[in-house]
Design an enzyme around this catalytic site. Structure first.
Site, PDB file in Angstrom:
ATOM      1  N   ALA A  11       0.843  -1.209   0.000  1.00 45.13           N
ATOM      2  CA  ALA A  11       0.000   0.000   0.000  1.00 45.13           C
ATOM      3  C   ALA A  11       0.871   1.249   0.000  1.00 45.13           C
ATOM      4  O   ALA A  11       0.578   2.239   0.652  1.00 45.13           O
ATOM      5  CB  ALA A  11      -0.924  -0.012   1.220  1.00 45.13           C
ATOM      6  N   GLY A  15       0.764   1.330  -4.980  1.00 47.41           N
ATOM      7  CA  GLY A  15      -0.384   0.529  -4.561  1.00 47.41           C
ATOM      8  C   GLY A  15      -1.559   1.384  -4.138  1.00 47.41           C
ATOM      9  O   GLY A  15      -2.694   1.178  -4.594  1.00 47.41           O
ATOM     10  N   ARG A  83      15.797   0.765  -4.150  1.00 48.31           N
ATOM     11  CA  ARG A  83      17.239   0.534  -4.009  1.00 48.31           C
ATOM     12  C   ARG A  83      17.807   1.526  -3.004  1.00 48.31           C
ATOM     13  O   ARG A  83      17.541   2.718  -3.109  1.00 48.31           O
ATOM     14  CB  ARG A  83      17.902   0.712  -5.382  1.00 48.31           C
ATOM     15  CG  ARG A  83      19.304   0.218  -5.431  1.00 48.31           C
ATOM     16  CD  ARG A  83      19.585  -0.301  -6.832  1.00 48.31           C
ATOM     17  NE  ARG A  83      20.900   0.075  -7.299  1.00 48.31           N
ATOM     18  CZ  ARG A  83      21.354  -0.251  -8.493  1.00 48.31           C
ATOM     19  NH1 ARG A  83      20.586  -0.900  -9.341  1.00 48.31           N
ATOM     20  NH2 ARG A  83      22.555   0.089  -8.869  1.00 48.31           N
ATOM     21  N   ASN A  96      13.668  -8.075  -3.345  1.00 51.54           N
ATOM     22  CA  ASN A  96      12.331  -7.994  -3.947  1.00 51.54           C
ATOM     23  C   ASN A  96      11.817  -9.365  -4.387  1.00 51.54           C
ATOM     24  O   ASN A  96      10.622  -9.639  -4.293  1.00 51.54           O
ATOM     25  CB  ASN A  96      12.315  -6.987  -5.104  1.00 51.54           C
ATOM     26  CG  ASN A  96      12.199  -5.560  -4.567  1.00 51.54           C
ATOM     27  OD1 ASN A  96      11.997  -5.360  -3.373  1.00 51.54           O
ATOM     28  ND2 ASN A  96      12.327  -4.586  -5.438  1.00 51.54           N
ATOM     29  N   SER A 120       6.127  -4.874  -9.102  1.00 54.63           N
ATOM     30  CA  SER A 120       7.418  -4.699  -8.421  1.00 54.63           C
ATOM     31  C   SER A 120       8.584  -4.880  -9.401  1.00 54.63           C
ATOM     32  O   SER A 120       8.535  -5.729 -10.289  1.00 54.63           O
ATOM     33  CB  SER A 120       7.546  -5.722  -7.287  1.00 54.63           C
ATOM     34  OG  SER A 120       6.413  -5.685  -6.450  1.00 54.63           O
ATOM     35  N   ASN A 121       9.611  -4.100  -9.188  1.00 49.90           N
ATOM     36  CA  ASN A 121      10.769  -4.134 -10.076  1.00 49.90           C
ATOM     37  C   ASN A 121      11.921  -4.964  -9.505  1.00 49.90           C
ATOM     38  O   ASN A 121      12.006  -5.108  -8.291  1.00 49.90           O
ATOM     39  CB  ASN A 121      11.260  -2.698 -10.316  1.00 49.90           C
ATOM     40  CG  ASN A 121      10.537  -2.073 -11.486  1.00 49.90           C
ATOM     41  OD1 ASN A 121      10.310  -2.735 -12.493  1.00 49.90           O
ATOM     42  ND2 ASN A 121      10.172  -0.812 -11.351  1.00 49.90           N
ATOM     43  N   HIS A 176      11.082  -3.936 -19.439  1.00 50.04           N
ATOM     44  CA  HIS A 176      10.824  -2.636 -18.835  1.00 50.04           C
ATOM     45  C   HIS A 176      12.151  -2.076 -18.360  1.00 50.04           C
ATOM     46  O   HIS A 176      12.617  -2.363 -17.279  1.00 50.04           O
ATOM     47  CB  HIS A 176       9.873  -2.843 -17.646  1.00 50.04           C
ATOM     48  CG  HIS A 176       9.441  -1.571 -17.004  1.00 50.04           C
ATOM     49  ND1 HIS A 176       8.951  -0.505 -17.719  1.00 50.04           N
ATOM     50  CD2 HIS A 176       9.391  -1.198 -15.703  1.00 50.04           C
ATOM     51  CE1 HIS A 176       8.631   0.461 -16.879  1.00 50.04           C
ATOM     52  NE2 HIS A 176       8.892   0.070 -15.645  1.00 50.04           N
TER      53      HIS A 176
HETATM   54  N1  APR Z   1       4.687  -7.603   2.246  1.00 44.26           N
HETATM   55  C1  APR Z   1       3.811  -6.614   2.007  1.00 44.26           C
HETATM   56  N2  APR Z   1       4.168  -5.355   1.747  1.00 44.26           N
HETATM   57  C2  APR Z   1       5.473  -5.063   1.756  1.00 44.26           C
HETATM   58  C3  APR Z   1       6.463  -6.042   1.998  1.00 44.26           C
HETATM   59  C4  APR Z   1       6.020  -7.368   2.260  1.00 44.26           C
HETATM   60  N3  APR Z   1       6.889  -8.344   2.502  1.00 44.26           N
HETATM   61  N4  APR Z   1       7.673  -5.433   1.920  1.00 44.26           N
HETATM   62  C5  APR Z   1       7.456  -4.150   1.626  1.00 44.26           C
HETATM   63  N5  APR Z   1       6.131  -3.914   1.531  1.00 44.26           N
HETATM   64  C6  APR Z   1       5.451  -2.653   1.265  1.00 44.26           C
HETATM   65  C7  APR Z   1       6.070  -1.471   1.978  1.00 44.26           C
HETATM   66  O1  APR Z   1       5.673  -1.419   3.345  1.00 44.26           O
HETATM   67  C8  APR Z   1       5.536  -0.294   1.171  1.00 44.26           C
HETATM   68  O2  APR Z   1       4.344   0.224   1.715  1.00 44.26           O
HETATM   69  O3  APR Z   1       5.533  -2.311  -0.108  1.00 44.26           O
HETATM   70  C9  APR Z   1       5.253  -0.921  -0.203  1.00 44.26           C
HETATM   71  C10 APR Z   1       6.098  -0.338  -1.318  1.00 44.26           C
HETATM   72  O4  APR Z   1       5.736   0.979  -1.472  1.00 44.26           O
HETATM   73  P1  APR Z   1       6.754   2.159  -1.844  1.00 44.26           P
HETATM   74  O5  APR Z   1       8.021   1.979  -1.076  1.00 44.26           O
HETATM   75  O6  APR Z   1       6.004   3.440  -1.722  1.00 44.26           O
HETATM   76  O7  APR Z   1       7.136   1.853  -3.355  1.00 44.26           O
HETATM   77  P2  APR Z   1       6.290   2.274  -4.670  1.00 44.26           P
HETATM   78  O8  APR Z   1       6.754   3.596  -5.134  1.00 44.26           O
HETATM   79  O9  APR Z   1       4.850   2.048  -4.429  1.00 44.26           O
HETATM   80  O10 APR Z   1       6.837   1.193  -5.695  1.00 44.26           O
HETATM   81  C11 APR Z   1       6.514  -0.172  -5.541  1.00 44.26           C
HETATM   82  O11 APR Z   1       6.557  -0.638  -7.882  1.00 44.26           O
HETATM   83  O12 APR Z   1       7.140   0.643  -9.701  1.00 44.26           O
HETATM   84  C12 APR Z   1       7.557  -0.343  -8.818  1.00 44.26           C
HETATM   85  O13 APR Z   1       9.942  -0.027  -8.678  1.00 44.26           O
HETATM   86  C13 APR Z   1       8.759   0.100  -7.986  1.00 44.26           C
HETATM   87  O14 APR Z   1       9.222  -2.062  -7.067  1.00 44.26           O
HETATM   88  C14 APR Z   1       8.636  -0.802  -6.799  1.00 44.26           C
HETATM   89  C15 APR Z   1       7.132  -0.990  -6.656  1.00 44.26           C
END
Ligand code: APR
Length: 314
Positions: A11, A15, A83, A96, A120-121, A176
């Site tokens: 989220a 998300g 990263r 990841n 996810s990337n 991508h």
């Molecule tokens: N289970 C559930 N959620 C998780 C876990 C996990 N094991 N590990 C991390 N998260 C959550 C984090 O708590 C965070 O809220 O995933 C979320 C990632 O959100 P952001 O850090 O804001 O990243 P965001 O910009 O949304 O990008 C997410 O999409 O475009 C791709 O490269 C980008 O891989 C990245 C992904």
């Protein structure tokens, strides 16, 4: 007909913004699962508070409990970490991959009939993780990348011509990353291919800007990456699947010989509907386009081989 349910794992920026677009279009009920329980609960409540004014009556739930994703028609995986300083590409890939693996195991357990959209990337490699871990049919694991890359290309073409962005349609294939393959011959303004409207130098400039579209935003933001357009791309895919629209869009699909590529997730034009990928369309590419796609596939293949090393290590 009861409303469909869509779950979003992660989220964070992408998300939660995807949830926002989905709610605003009243596409489906939404569950956001995040390891950060407070964050996801807070965002869900905040969304619900806005509902009476924005007139969406969908259910929105924020939780850290994967069992809440049961009966989802679609599950979107955006969970991951960005990263951090000192982390190389392989470190990021491992972290990841672990997160996407856990999410995929839970999807297999609680939402075995869902279609999975991977965000996810590094995207194309994470598609492999989701595909292998869920054991789902190939057509039900789809990567979100091409729609995002092509919406950027659409915007840049529209900006150059001063025309309505929604009148531009674009096709971007491949992985991508900076090896993506924007296809000017298949990019049109109200049906007119852009080589009829723009000179080759201008097109090359727009293609380059598209390839670097994500990096341009990262450079401005300093920390974090793009999320409005990625989230809108997710919402487009979710809507097409939930409404069985058979929308034609480029997405990362598992290829088994199409375009001469075997056993690799890579961006190609597909039809999206209730079964996930309803069809993969094979365009007749010319020699230079095919060469670029092959190069892009090689880069994706390298990432998958790195992933294999990781999976053997664990
Ligand atoms: N289970 C559930 N959620 C998780 C876990 C996990 N094991 N590990 C991390 N998260 C959550 C984090 O708590 C965070 O809220 O995933 C979320 C990632 O959100 P952001 O850090 O804001 O990243 P965001 O910009 O949304 O990008 C997410 O999409 O475009 C791709 O490269 C980008 O891989 C990245 C992904």
């Amino acid at each position: 007909m009861p409303r469909k349910k869509v779950s979003i794992i992660g989220a964070g920026q992408v998300g939660a913004t995807a949830a926002y677009y989905i709610a605003e279009k009243i596409i489906a009920d939404i569950v956001m699962v995040d390891i950060n329980e407070g964050l996801t609960r807070a965002k869900a409540l905040d969304f619900l508070h806005a509902g009476p004014m924005r007139r969406y009556d969908v259910l929105i739930e924020g939780t850290d409990d994967y069992s809440r994703i049961e009966e989802s028609a679609v599950v979107v995986i955006t969970a991951g970490v960005p990263r951090k300083p000192g982390m190389d590409r392989m470190d990021l890939l491992k972290v990841n991959a672990g997160i996407v693996k856990t999410a995929s195991e839970n999807i297999g357990t609680y939402a075995p009939n869902a279609t999975v959209i991977v965000v996810s990337n590094p995207l194309d490699v994470m598609c492999h993780v989701a595909f292998r871990t869920t054991g789902f049919a190939v057509r039900r694991v789809i990567g979100m990348a091409g729609i995002l890359d092509s919406t950027r290309f659409r915007y840049f073409v529209a900006e150059e011509l001063g025309c309505a962005p929604s009148d531009v349609h674009a096709m971007v294939l491949g992985g991508h990353g900076d090896q993506m393959v924007p296809l000017p011959r298949f990019t049109t303004v109200a049906g007119i291919p852009i080589p009829q409207l723009l000179n080759p130098q201008t097109i090359e400039r727009l293609v380059d800007r598209t390839r670097n579209g994500g990096a341009e935003i990262v450079a401005h933001l300093k920390t974090g990456s793009a999320y409005f357009a990625p989230a809108a791309s997710v919402a487009e895919m979710v809507e097409a699947i939930v409404t069985d629209r058979k929308a034609l869009a480029p997405c990362a699909a598992f290829l088994r010989g199409e375009y001469g590529i075997e056993n690799l997730f890579i961006g190609v034009p597909v039809l999206l509907g209730k079964n996930g990928i309803e069809r993969i369309l094979e365009l007749e590419l010319d020699e230079s386009e095919m060469l670029l796609l092959q190069k892009s596939a090689e880069a994706v293949g390298k990432g998958v081989r790195e992933l294999d090393t990781f999976f053997r290590l664990n």
